[in-house]
Write an enzyme that holds these catalytic residues in place. Sequence first.
Site, PDB file in Angstrom:
ATOM      1  CD  GLU A  35      -1.778  -2.353   1.634  1.00 36.27           C
ATOM      2  OE1 GLU A  35      -0.567  -2.639   1.739  1.00 36.27           O
ATOM      3  OE2 GLU A  35      -2.959  -2.941   1.952  1.00 36.27           O
ATOM      4  CG  HIS A  37       5.649   0.041  -3.494  1.00 40.19           C
ATOM      5  ND1 HIS A  37       5.699  -0.933  -2.583  1.00 40.19           N
ATOM      6  CD2 HIS A  37       7.071   0.638  -3.508  1.00 40.19           C
ATOM      7  CE1 HIS A  37       6.919  -1.253  -2.229  1.00 40.19           C
ATOM      8  NE2 HIS A  37       7.572  -0.381  -2.819  1.00 40.19           N
ATOM      9  CB  ILE A 176       1.148   3.856   3.517  1.00 39.63           C
ATOM     10  CG1 ILE A 176       1.144   4.926   2.291  1.00 39.63           C
ATOM     11  CG2 ILE A 176       0.129   2.990   3.749  1.00 39.63           C
ATOM     12  CD1 ILE A 176      -0.093   5.809   3.023  1.00 39.63           C
ATOM     13  NE  ARG A 187      15.967  -4.546   2.836  1.00 38.20           N
ATOM     14  CZ  ARG A 187      16.469  -3.478   2.053  1.00 38.20           C
ATOM     15  NH1 ARG A 187      15.771  -2.354   1.721  1.00 38.20           N
ATOM     16  NH2 ARG A 187      17.259  -3.755   0.878  1.00 38.20           N
TER      17      ARG A 187
HETATM   18  P1  AMP Z   1      11.060   0.687  -2.467  1.00 36.68           P
HETATM   19  O1  AMP Z   1      10.488  -0.318  -3.579  1.00 36.68           O
HETATM   20  O2  AMP Z   1      11.433   0.120  -1.276  1.00 36.68           O
HETATM   21  O3  AMP Z   1      12.469   0.836  -3.406  1.00 36.68           O
HETATM   22  O4  AMP Z   1      10.341   1.867  -2.516  1.00 36.68           O
HETATM   23  C1  AMP Z   1       9.947   2.438  -3.693  1.00 36.68           C
HETATM   24  C2  AMP Z   1       9.158   3.622  -3.253  1.00 36.68           C
HETATM   25  O5  AMP Z   1       8.174   3.484  -2.375  1.00 36.68           O
HETATM   26  C3  AMP Z   1      10.139   4.693  -2.589  1.00 36.68           C
HETATM   27  O6  AMP Z   1      10.067   6.093  -3.068  1.00 36.68           O
HETATM   28  C4  AMP Z   1       9.554   4.525  -1.242  1.00 36.68           C
HETATM   29  O7  AMP Z   1      10.040   5.599  -0.197  1.00 36.68           O
HETATM   30  C5  AMP Z   1       8.281   4.525  -1.373  1.00 36.68           C
HETATM   31  N1  AMP Z   1       7.796   3.441  -0.083  1.00 36.68           N
HETATM   32  C6  AMP Z   1       8.021   2.294   0.436  1.00 36.68           C
HETATM   33  N2  AMP Z   1       7.435   2.093   1.676  1.00 36.68           N
HETATM   34  C7  AMP Z   1       6.552   3.203   1.615  1.00 36.68           C
HETATM   35  C8  AMP Z   1       5.509   3.271   2.745  1.00 36.68           C
HETATM   36  N3  AMP Z   1       5.324   2.568   3.931  1.00 36.68           N
HETATM   37  N4  AMP Z   1       4.976   4.347   2.656  1.00 36.68           N
HETATM   38  C9  AMP Z   1       5.120   5.550   1.801  1.00 36.68           C
HETATM   39  N5  AMP Z   1       6.156   5.117   0.563  1.00 36.68           N
HETATM   40  C10 AMP Z   1       6.783   4.154   0.752  1.00 36.68           C
END
Ligand code: AMP
Length: 282
Positions: A35, A37, A176, A187
């Site tokens: 959620e 993403h 979120i 993770r």
């Molecule tokens: P990642 O797939 O972990 O590299 O994250 C991709 C994008 O999603 C990055 O800009 C993260 O900061 C954002 N993101 C990951 N988890 C969350 C979250 N819990 N709330 C808001 N954005 C998130």
Amino acid sequence: MKTVKTILEVREQVKKWRSEGLTVGFVPTMGYLHEGHASLIDTSHKDNDRTVVSVFVNPMQFSPNEDLESYPRDLEHDKALAEEHGCDMIFNPDPCEMYHENFSSFVDMTVLTEELCGLSRPIHFRGVCTIVSKLFNIVKPNKAYFGKKDAQQLAVIRHMVDDLNMDIEIIGCPIIRENDGLAKSSRNTYLNADERKSALVLSHSLEKGKELIKSGVKDCQEIISEIKSVIDSEPLAKIDYVKIVDEATMQQIESLDRPALCAMAVYIGKTRLIDNFFTEDI
Ligand code: AMP
């Protein structure tokens, strides 16, 4: 929604959209979408005519001792989630599409990357800046969306776009969380049941910090030591760092006399989790 694997396919599609006068929003991710993403995709869908999501676990931002191999992947789930939230195209390249054999150019940054996560992950932000620059050059979006969950990454990307005169608006989106407060993260899947409970210490300790700030405390060391004592009360938790920094420069500050970021990285068992709040959002 279409899923493409080559740079050429992205370029051709975006060129077509542009020739029709459509705006393009971009959400870079490493997949295993949740959620957090989804909220970025929703915001892009609302702001733009078309939305591109990249799903790419970028080898360059992982050190050899980190979790590149075990990082969770589920493209079919990602496709369904992205489509449901209004994504028009997923870009899911193989590593060899992004890094050819003779690849030898990098985008690097000093100062902002030398604090917080940059200290325990020394090559991480070079990998992030390089891949995000490449993706920006491929997608050429009007706007790109990043979560405040990765607050230092957001600051680094804003700074890079400014330093290198990239014509892209960077939008920061709220963190979120699960119902119990744990920040959503791909993770979190590494946590067993006991660790999942222990992981709440991150958001609980940040709440403690926010309470202190709301009650008027301005001394950063006082806030940090209260937060650390909450984390230290959890046996499965080991602090990597808890710091309060200037929200733009990521440099540590003594007193809350400007917009600041309170950020932490904490190991729960073997899993390193990050969380934070911006003082402006309290
Ligand atoms: P990642 O797939 O972990 O590299 O994250 C991709 C994008 O999603 C990055 O800009 C993260 O900061 C954002 N993101 C990951 N988890 C969350 C979250 N819990 N709330 C808001 N954005 C998130």
